[in-house]
Design an enzyme around this catalytic site. Structure first.
Site: not given
Length: 215
Positions: A53, A80, A92, A94, A109, A113, A162
């Site tokens: 896997r 994206r 959103a 990280l 965020e 943003e 962004e």
């Protein structure tokens, strides 16, 4: 039936488990994610076999569904590259600051943003976006009591993807329609919109506190 055990609705709750890994190696390591190759013992007939896997190890992320006092949700558009699309998304980010509380990351965020702060925060959802290939986990928050912050008080420079992220307020019912019509594809936005719609129907009474532990 599972292993001869009778299960019902009360048993439907995700729980930790760990099958035996007989071998593990790192195939790739980047800043945001790495790829690990495991050989895992899995059932086969009356015995087991070791199965390969590939696992994408991800640092995790948070998302924010911002709902204003007119029952509109905030969405922003971002390019994206992996899917070659401009997607309408919820704010959103990280989990890239060690030890930072998740709700503080969400606050940051949302501000960076979209340019908004929120007075009321609740935990909306905890999800594994693609558990067949990655260990990434996402906590999605609901933000209410919103105030726009002047740009000169934010102190954040948007670059790369962004650099151009227009913000649009969409009525919640219209956002739900867009999800079902296939007009929105971002996982955090789609799941968050549907969850906020369901939460509103129950008066937001079932939401967990902002600092609820991740199971």
């Amino acid at each position: 039936m599972t292993g001869g055990e009778e299960l019902g609705p009360g048993d439907v709750r995700d729980r930790p488990d760990r099958w035996n890994v007989v071998e593990s190696s790192t195939a790739f390591q980047g800043r945001v994610f790495g790829v690990r190759r495991d050989r895992v013992e899995m059932p086969r007939g009356d015995g087991t076999e070791a199965v390969g896997r590939d696992v994408i190890e991800h640092i995790g992320s948070v998302g924010v569904l911002a709902l204003d006092d007119r029952d509109r949700v905030l969405l922003l558009r971002q390019y994206r590259h992996p899917v070659s699309r401009l997607l309408w998304e919820a704010p959103a980010g990280l989990r890239d600051v060690d030890g930072e509380p998740l709700h503080k990351l969400a606050e940051r965020e949302l501000l960076e943003e979209s340019g908004y702060r929120a007075e009321r925060w609740d935990t909306l959802l905890d999800v594994f976006p693609s558990p067949g290939m990655t260990d990434e986990r996402v906590r999605i928050f609901l933000a209410r009591g919103l105030t726009e912050v002047p740009a000169d008080q934010i102190g954040f420079e948007r670059v790369h993807e962004e650099a151009d992220m227009p913000v649009v307020w969409v009525p919640l019912d219209e956002a739900v329609r867009k999800v079902f019509a296939g007009e929105l594809h971002n996982m955090i936005a789609c799941m968050g919109i549907l969850a906020v719609h369901a939460a509103r129907a129950s008066g937001f009474g079932d939401l967990r506190p902002v600092d609820a532990p991740e199971d």
